[in-house]
Design a protein around this motif. Structure first.
Motif, PDB file in Angstrom:
ATOM      1  N   LYS A   9       0.730  -1.091  -0.044  1.00 20.49           N
ATOM      2  CA  LYS A   9       0.089   0.056  -0.014  1.00 20.49           C
ATOM      3  C   LYS A   9       0.864   1.285  -0.001  1.00 20.49           C
ATOM      4  O   LYS A   9       1.774   1.248   0.887  1.00 20.49           O
ATOM      5  CB  LYS A   9      -0.777  -0.222   1.304  1.00 20.49           C
ATOM      6  CG  LYS A   9      -2.202   0.806   1.156  1.00 20.49           C
ATOM      7  CD  LYS A   9      -2.878   0.521   2.141  1.00 20.49           C
ATOM      8  CE  LYS A   9      -3.968   1.522   2.685  1.00 20.49           C
ATOM      9  NZ  LYS A   9      -5.051   1.255   3.411  1.00 20.49           N
ATOM     10  N   VAL A  10       0.848   1.810  -1.245  1.00 24.75           N
ATOM     11  CA  VAL A  10       2.007   3.029  -1.562  1.00 24.75           C
ATOM     12  C   VAL A  10       1.562   4.081  -1.592  1.00 24.75           C
ATOM     13  O   VAL A  10       0.397   4.459  -2.192  1.00 24.75           O
ATOM     14  CB  VAL A  10       3.057   2.479  -2.625  1.00 24.75           C
ATOM     15  CG1 VAL A  10       3.855   3.506  -2.672  1.00 24.75           C
ATOM     16  CG2 VAL A  10       3.489   1.087  -2.343  1.00 24.75           C
ATOM     17  N   ILE A  11       2.015   5.280  -0.988  1.00 24.34           N
ATOM     18  CA  ILE A  11       1.664   6.860  -1.262  1.00 24.34           C
ATOM     19  C   ILE A  11       2.601   7.216  -1.951  1.00 24.34           C
ATOM     20  O   ILE A  11       4.130   7.296  -1.612  1.00 24.34           O
ATOM     21  CB  ILE A  11       1.288   7.536  -0.188  1.00 24.34           C
ATOM     22  CG1 ILE A  11       0.080   6.873   0.839  1.00 24.34           C
ATOM     23  CG2 ILE A  11       0.738   8.880  -0.523  1.00 24.34           C
ATOM     24  CD1 ILE A  11      -0.427   7.562   1.984  1.00 24.34           C
ATOM     25  N   VAL A  12       2.509   7.928  -3.188  1.00 24.86           N
ATOM     26  CA  VAL A  12       3.556   8.704  -3.895  1.00 24.86           C
ATOM     27  C   VAL A  12       3.195  10.081  -3.621  1.00 24.86           C
ATOM     28  O   VAL A  12       2.170  10.530  -4.346  1.00 24.86           O
ATOM     29  CB  VAL A  12       3.881   8.181  -5.338  1.00 24.86           C
ATOM     30  CG1 VAL A  12       4.876   8.846  -6.125  1.00 24.86           C
ATOM     31  CG2 VAL A  12       4.021   6.664  -5.544  1.00 24.86           C
ATOM     32  N   PHE A  13       3.880  10.997  -3.115  1.00 25.01           N
ATOM     33  CA  PHE A  13       3.800  12.456  -2.993  1.00 25.01           C
ATOM     34  C   PHE A  13       4.454  13.071  -4.185  1.00 25.01           C
ATOM     35  O   PHE A  13       5.707  12.777  -4.247  1.00 25.01           O
ATOM     36  CB  PHE A  13       4.468  12.904  -1.777  1.00 25.01           C
ATOM     37  CG  PHE A  13       3.502  12.729  -0.734  1.00 25.01           C
ATOM     38  CD1 PHE A  13       1.958  13.259  -0.357  1.00 25.01           C
ATOM     39  CD2 PHE A  13       3.638  11.703   0.240  1.00 25.01           C
ATOM     40  CE1 PHE A  13       1.226  13.171   0.727  1.00 25.01           C
ATOM     41  CE2 PHE A  13       2.878  11.415   1.417  1.00 25.01           C
ATOM     42  CZ  PHE A  13       1.598  12.185   1.565  1.00 25.01           C
ATOM     43  N   CYS A  14       3.755  13.908  -4.812  1.00 22.24           N
ATOM     44  CA  CYS A  14       4.485  14.787  -6.128  1.00 22.24           C
ATOM     45  C   CYS A  14       4.404  16.318  -5.495  1.00 22.24           C
ATOM     46  O   CYS A  14       3.740  16.567  -4.393  1.00 22.24           O
ATOM     47  CB  CYS A  14       3.712  14.609  -7.165  1.00 22.24           C
ATOM     48  SG  CYS A  14       3.636  12.912  -7.944  1.00 22.24           S
ATOM     49  N   THR A  15       5.059  16.926  -6.201  1.00 20.20           N
ATOM     50  CA  THR A  15       5.439  18.286  -5.768  1.00 20.20           C
ATOM     51  C   THR A  15       4.167  19.285  -5.950  1.00 20.20           C
ATOM     52  O   THR A  15       3.558  20.130  -5.200  1.00 20.20           O
ATOM     53  CB  THR A  15       6.375  19.030  -6.207  1.00 20.20           C
ATOM     54  OG1 THR A  15       6.404  18.643  -7.947  1.00 20.20           O
ATOM     55  CG2 THR A  15       7.836  18.572  -5.919  1.00 20.20           C
ATOM     56  N   THR A  16       3.244  18.977  -7.012  1.00 20.57           N
ATOM     57  CA  THR A  16       2.223  19.897  -7.402  1.00 20.57           C
ATOM     58  C   THR A  16       0.996  18.936  -8.010  1.00 20.57           C
ATOM     59  O   THR A  16       1.463  17.744  -8.433  1.00 20.57           O
ATOM     60  CB  THR A  16       2.597  20.874  -8.508  1.00 20.57           C
ATOM     61  OG1 THR A  16       2.605  20.462  -9.824  1.00 20.57           O
ATOM     62  CG2 THR A  16       3.788  21.719  -8.213  1.00 20.57           C
ATOM     63  N   ALA A  17      -0.076  19.675  -8.067  1.00 20.90           N
ATOM     64  CA  ALA A  17      -1.326  19.055  -8.424  1.00 20.90           C
ATOM     65  C   ALA A  17      -1.225  18.266  -9.840  1.00 20.90           C
ATOM     66  O   ALA A  17      -1.436  17.181 -10.225  1.00 20.90           O
ATOM     67  CB  ALA A  17      -2.441  19.599  -8.412  1.00 20.90           C
ATOM     68  N   ILE A  53      -1.955   1.637  -5.121  1.00 19.36           N
ATOM     69  CA  ILE A  53      -0.943   2.882  -4.963  1.00 19.36           C
ATOM     70  C   ILE A  53      -1.634   4.184  -5.324  1.00 19.36           C
ATOM     71  O   ILE A  53      -2.565   4.454  -6.112  1.00 19.36           O
ATOM     72  CB  ILE A  53       0.124   2.834  -6.317  1.00 19.36           C
ATOM     73  CG1 ILE A  53       0.988   1.519  -5.864  1.00 19.36           C
ATOM     74  CG2 ILE A  53       1.067   4.121  -6.201  1.00 19.36           C
ATOM     75  CD1 ILE A  53       1.856   1.170  -7.608  1.00 19.36           C
ATOM     76  N   LEU A  54      -1.516   5.333  -4.342  1.00 15.12           N
ATOM     77  CA  LEU A  54      -2.005   6.672  -4.123  1.00 15.12           C
ATOM     78  C   LEU A  54      -1.046   7.447  -4.865  1.00 15.12           C
ATOM     79  O   LEU A  54      -0.179   7.644  -4.068  1.00 15.12           O
ATOM     80  CB  LEU A  54      -2.714   6.772  -2.804  1.00 15.12           C
ATOM     81  CG  LEU A  54      -3.254   8.284  -2.766  1.00 15.12           C
ATOM     82  CD1 LEU A  54      -4.759   8.143  -3.719  1.00 15.12           C
ATOM     83  CD2 LEU A  54      -3.417   8.591  -1.342  1.00 15.12           C
ATOM     84  N   VAL A  55      -1.355   7.935  -5.793  1.00 21.26           N
ATOM     85  CA  VAL A  55      -0.549   9.139  -6.269  1.00 21.26           C
ATOM     86  C   VAL A  55      -1.119  10.651  -5.634  1.00 21.26           C
ATOM     87  O   VAL A  55      -2.311  10.807  -6.037  1.00 21.26           O
ATOM     88  CB  VAL A  55      -0.079   9.186  -7.593  1.00 21.26           C
ATOM     89  CG1 VAL A  55       0.700  10.653  -8.042  1.00 21.26           C
ATOM     90  CG2 VAL A  55       0.245   7.938  -8.173  1.00 21.26           C
ATOM     91  N   THR A  56      -0.465  11.350  -5.115  1.00 15.82           N
ATOM     92  CA  THR A  56      -1.069  12.669  -4.575  1.00 15.82           C
ATOM     93  C   THR A  56      -0.299  13.777  -4.287  1.00 15.82           C
ATOM     94  O   THR A  56       0.853  13.570  -4.346  1.00 15.82           O
ATOM     95  CB  THR A  56      -1.834  12.173  -3.169  1.00 15.82           C
ATOM     96  OG1 THR A  56      -2.703  13.470  -2.630  1.00 15.82           O
ATOM     97  CG2 THR A  56      -0.612  11.713  -2.066  1.00 15.82           C
ATOM     98  N   ILE A  79       6.695   7.271  -0.789  1.00 15.27           N
ATOM     99  CA  ILE A  79       7.869   7.926  -1.748  1.00 15.27           C
ATOM    100  C   ILE A  79       7.474   9.411  -1.860  1.00 15.27           C
ATOM    101  O   ILE A  79       6.332   9.778  -2.181  1.00 15.27           O
ATOM    102  CB  ILE A  79       7.710   7.342  -3.164  1.00 15.27           C
ATOM    103  CG1 ILE A  79       8.056   5.764  -3.283  1.00 15.27           C
ATOM    104  CG2 ILE A  79       8.840   7.917  -4.067  1.00 15.27           C
ATOM    105  CD1 ILE A  79       7.788   4.903  -4.350  1.00 15.27           C
ATOM    106  N   GLN A  80       8.393  10.239  -1.728  1.00 13.18           N
ATOM    107  CA  GLN A  80       8.424  11.598  -1.823  1.00 13.18           C
ATOM    108  C   GLN A  80       9.068  12.049  -3.078  1.00 13.18           C
ATOM    109  O   GLN A  80      10.408  11.896  -2.951  1.00 13.18           O
ATOM    110  CB  GLN A  80       8.848  12.670  -0.724  1.00 13.18           C
ATOM    111  CG  GLN A  80       8.059  11.929   0.762  1.00 13.18           C
ATOM    112  CD  GLN A  80       8.392  12.872   1.809  1.00 13.18           C
ATOM    113  OE1 GLN A  80       8.304  14.198   1.707  1.00 13.18           O
ATOM    114  NE2 GLN A  80       8.438  12.515   2.929  1.00 13.18           N
TER     115      GLN A  80
END
Ligand SMILES: Nc1ncnc2c1ncn2[C@@H]1O[C@H](COP(=O)(O)OP(=O)(O)OP(=O)(O)O)[C@@H](O)[C@H]1O
Length: 886
Positions: free
Chosen positions: A677-685, A728-731, A748-749
């Motif tokens: 169960k993964v969250i990938v944080f990105c810099t902007t929307a 996986i949640l990309v957010t 993951i950031q």
């Protein structure tokens, strides 16, 4: 520089200036125009999409924040200089023989002394202690004489000495420093630099926070560690909490007079039982002093003013007579006792005073019994002493076993205290039991007693440790109490208001509150969040019971401004909670919070909760908290703020390969974890959207949440991700704080987060409830500057995994299929994001070059154009590599 004010109040002048300056700076910054854009909640996606000059909401907000910060800094500098100059002239004037009192003495409210007094009055109180520390933490290794290094709790940052403020005030030439010395020594006050070895052992040294294990001293003023009115010293409190294990510490700063009670109430169950079960004289010290390494700040507020009186120093002895008889466990305190014996006369007396304050009289030695010869000792005496010893040893064993058991559990977030022992309503306990909550977590145990006493509290606790329950329980209790006296209202007032920075968090808190009130008939919980229909909210508020309201600031403001009946209902408010308080008090929200606070009754309880409490936020927190507020810190100064069971790594990879690397890391993780169960944080929307489309095309089971998505979609995805695994949640930042997705295995950031707090909160989406997890920060070589901000966290560089040609090709193909409009929007958002980061935006040419490279990495041969106005606003007009739209 350290100066003693009347009543032995010692302050670090550097910090003092900053505080005074801050107050002005803050009022200045508050005068910034409150544009509609500034009021926007960045994560919420409401409001206009573009702003003058074609700036996006983010860019616009950042621009304003940057301007405000610059102004704040300028004012701070200015005031600091002015203040320093005043103080210097005052001290110099007092040194000159026969010098008249400085003109400032007679000046009005703007005299430097009045200034100092005003500031001290405002800031020398519990909750404001870290305002004195410019660096908010370890300052420098304290250079202490060897014998003092044995006494951590009572050491003083070298060179600190006391100024007799009464003499300065009367214009007299002050007496030479105690223990001899020269007036030249006094000059050093001005330098602020410690003087190694000066007056060793002769001068009174103030107890500074000195942690022997960590080997540094914090130049916090001594009173910070001491509750003057109550005589409740740091170590006593420390010890009572310290029982819970060597890694855990809270600092609790209650108002003073009820300190003894609250101290007892806050004492963990086992310690209390030990104390109550047997002879308190023996059990308590054992429980209290088993750990010496930890440090808790205990300071008092209400009676702090009494420290201003020079004669108030005896208070601690009066308040805690009971403690005087306590015998300090020898195995801990013997060294301190020994060294005290060595000191002569006055110095020794003062040292004892500090130590007594610091140890709550527990270090008072009993009068030594005159040595008796063997024959003189009666049989009874011997038997009694043997029994005493046995009991002491037994207690020590109990404590040791308890400690071992506790340590063996590792960094558990749960304590031995059960909810039914917390003094909350049995119906709530029943609901808690239904939800599987039996034992309290550390933060719940520490915060509940003070919150239930009705005090204002600021609570700092690590992510995922149960802060929501810690504030919901007092909220429910306060509603139940209020309902008893408000029976005749047709529409019940709103008794508890909980503010959350994001919609997702508000929805989650509402759900949790509903679980806890399920047996309280007539108690209703509702939420007000953006992205829903205003009219519907209104109807719901009028038709359904609502004593507890969970809201995001923007939507709440809309209701306050547009519905007078709603404002009337808020006038009955008893409790205000700011969840993720540091974010809510940040520049983006501060104005809204101020306005909201203005429309609430002043007679209320306020609770602030967060996993991170930066110094700046600590200062502004006083705009919503009352003077007597208590700071409960379950993390501890200098302790690691991230969950210990989360493995943290960073990878430095060229930006061109970031998308490939994310894919590679995800594949690897999926192979290793069956229930990933993964969250990938990105810099902007927009970068989030790009990442999502690309990963979806690569056949990964992926979802996206960001501010550009409609609220219904966000809520649906959020719920789906909460309830599933192998997903996986990309957010973007909307999921950074507070949102509780159980059992996340990897975070993951991708790209630097906006700041240290963001990093900690994002990482905190894994390793919740004391579970393990993994966090990877993926940065480009030019983003390595960020590592400085998190240097104290246990993050390690990881070797860069290989990306084979086939995998690279696959990712390149997926990048190609993403629509060009999304790529362009991602480029613009990327540029806006990094332009708002000072470390990067300084060099615009480099920024433009990096942006072009980012454009290439997402499949754009040349960067898209910018509106002329946008480029102008961002300071990018005429910068090589930036193309302007014709
Ligand atoms: N006493 C308890 N016993 C068992 N589980 C609990 C208890 N208190 C809280 N929890 C659970 O712990 C999890 C984390 O709680 P919560 O979301 O309140 O943490 P938090 O400290 O607010 O985190 P964050 O800083 O990320 O907002 C939730 O799943 C919650 O249900």
């Amino acid at each position: 520089m350290i100066v003693e004010l009347p009543g032995n109040v010692v302050v670090r002048i550097g910090a003092l200036q900053s505080i005074s300056i801050f107050t002005q700076a803050f009022s200045e910054s508050a005068a910034q125009p409150n544009t509609a854009a500034a009021r926007q909640e960045p994560e919420m996606g409401g409001g206009p999409r573009t702003f003058p000059g074609g700036l996006s909401k983010w860019q616009h907000k950042r621009m304003h924040e940057k301007l405000a910060r610059g102004k704040e800094r300028g004012l701070l500098r200015h005031e600091k200089q002015l203040y320093l100059a005043r103080l210097r002239s005052e001290i110099r004037a007092s040194h000159l023989p026969g010098a008249p009192a400085s003109p400032a003495d007679h000046a009005g409210p703007t005299s430097s002394r009045a200034h100092i007094r005003a500031l001290a009055d405002r800031f020398l109180r519990p909750g404001a202690e870290d305002l004195w520390n410019d660096d908010d933490g370890p300052l420098r290794r304290a250079r202490l004489p060897l014998h003092q290094q044995q006494q951590p709790a009572r050491s003083l940052p070298s060179g600190a000495r006391m100024v007799d403020w009464k003499q300065v005030e009367s214009g007299e030439k002050p007496k030479p420093p105690r223990g001899g010395g020269d007036w030249k020594d006094w000059e050093e006050l001005d330098s602020g630099e410690p003087t190694a070895g000066r007056g060793a052992g002769n001068e009174p040294r103030l107890p500074a926070a000195f942690n022997q294990r960590r080997g540094y001293g914090t130049a916090a003023p001594w009173w910070w560690q001491w509750s003057p009115g109550s005589g409740m010293p740091l170590q006593r409190k420390e010890a009572s909490f310290g029982f819970f294990g060597p890694k855990r510490c809270y600092s609790v700063m209650p108002p003073c007079s009820p300190c003894r009670e609250s101290g007892a109430a806050l004492m963990p169950l086992v310690a209390r039982q030990l104390a109550e079960a047997g002879d308190g004289r023996k059990a308590t010290p054992l429980a209290l002093f088993y750990t010496q390494e930890r440090l808790y700040s205990v300071a008092a507020t209400r009676r702090f003013g009494q420290k201003w009186r020079p004669d108030s120093s005896d208070e601690d002895e009066e308040v805690m007579p009971a403690a005087r008889g306590l015998r300090l466990a020898k195995f801990v305190a013997s060294r301190e006792d020994e060294s005290e014996d060595d000191e002569p006369g006055e110095t020794s007396a003062i040292r004892r005073k500090w130590s007594t304050a610091a140890l709550r009289n527990c270090d008072m030695k009993r009068d030594r019994r005159p040595l008796k010869s063997y024959e003189e000792e009666s049989d009874d005496d011997i038997t009694g002493r043997i029994q005493e010893l046995r009991e002491e040893i037994r207690n020590r064993e109990v404590l040791g076993a308890e400690r071992r058991r506790y340590e063996s559990r590792g960094e558990s977030v749960f304590t031995n205290k059960r909810f039914d022992e917390c003094g909350i309503s049995p119906l709530t306990v029943e609901a808690l039991t239904d939800a599987g909550y039996i034992q309290t977590t550390v933060v719940q145990e520490a915060a509940l007693p003070v919150c239930l006493e009705g005090k204002d509290v600021l609570v700092k606790a690590k992510t995922g440790t149960g802060k929501s329950v810690a504030f919901l329980l007092p909220a429910i209790e306060s509603v139940l109490n209020a309902m008893k006296s408000h029976t005749n209202h047709r529409v019940s007032p709103i008794f508890a208001l909980i503010l959350c920075p994001t919609r997702e968090l508000a929805v989650q808190v509402t759900a949790e509150a509903n679980v806890l009130v399920k047996y309280h008939h007539g108690v209703g919980v509702q939420s007000l969040i953006g992205g829903t229909r205003f009219k519907l909210d209104q109807r719901r508020l009028e038709s359904d019971p609502c004593q507890i309201l969970v809201a995001t600031p923007g939507r709440l403001m809309d209701h306050i401004e547009n519905r007078s009946s709603f404002s009337v209902r808020l006038m009955g408010l008893k409790l205000l909670v700011l969840d993720e308080a540091d974010h809510l008090l940040d520049l983006g929200f501060r104005k809204d919070i101020e306005k909201i606070a203005d429309s609430l009754p002043r007679q209320r309880q306020t609770l602030l909760f967060s996993a991170t409490v930066p110094k700046e936020v600590r200062r502004v927190s006083q705009m919503v908290l009352n003077k007597d507020h208590v700071f409960v810190d379950t993390v501890g100064l200098g302790a690691v703020e991230t969950p210990t069971k989360v493995q943290q790594q960073y990878l430095v990879v060229p930006h061109e390969l970031h998308f490939h690397m994310v894919h590679r890391l995800l594949r690897e993780h999926i192979d290793q974890e069956v229930d990933y169960k993964v969250i990938v944080f990105c810099t902007t929307a927009m970068v989030t959207e790009f990442m999502y489309i690309m990963l979806r095309d690569l056949k990964l089971n992926v979802r996206e949440i960001h501010s550009r998505k409609p609220q219904l979609y966000r809520t649906r995805i959020s719920e789906e991700f909460r309830d599933s695994n192998r997903l996986i949640l990309v957010t973007s930042d909307v999921s950074t704080r507070g949102v509780n997705y159980p059992d996340v295995t990897l975070v993951i950031q991708a790209g630097v987060p906006p700041g240290r707090e963001h990093y900690i909160h994002r990482l905190g989406r894994t390793g919740r409830e004391g579970k393990s997890g993994k966090g990877i920060l993926l940065i480009a070589p030019w983003e390595e500057y960020f590592l400085k901000e998190i240097h104290d966290l246990p993050i390690q560089k990881a070797p860069v995994p290989q990306i084979d040609q086939e995998m690279k090709q696959k990712v390149d193909d997926s990048i190609k299929i993403v629509d060009m409009s999304i790529k362009e929007a991602a480029y613009h958002a990327w540029l806006g994001y990094y332009n708002s980061i000072a470390d990067i935006s300084r060099d615009k040419v480099m920024l433009a070059d990096l942006a072009s490279r980012f454009g290439v990495s997402i499949g754009m041969e040349k960067p898209p154009t910018l509106f002329r106005k946008t480029a102008l606003k961002m300071g990018l007009k005429g910068v090589p590599g930036i193309r302007i739209r014709k």
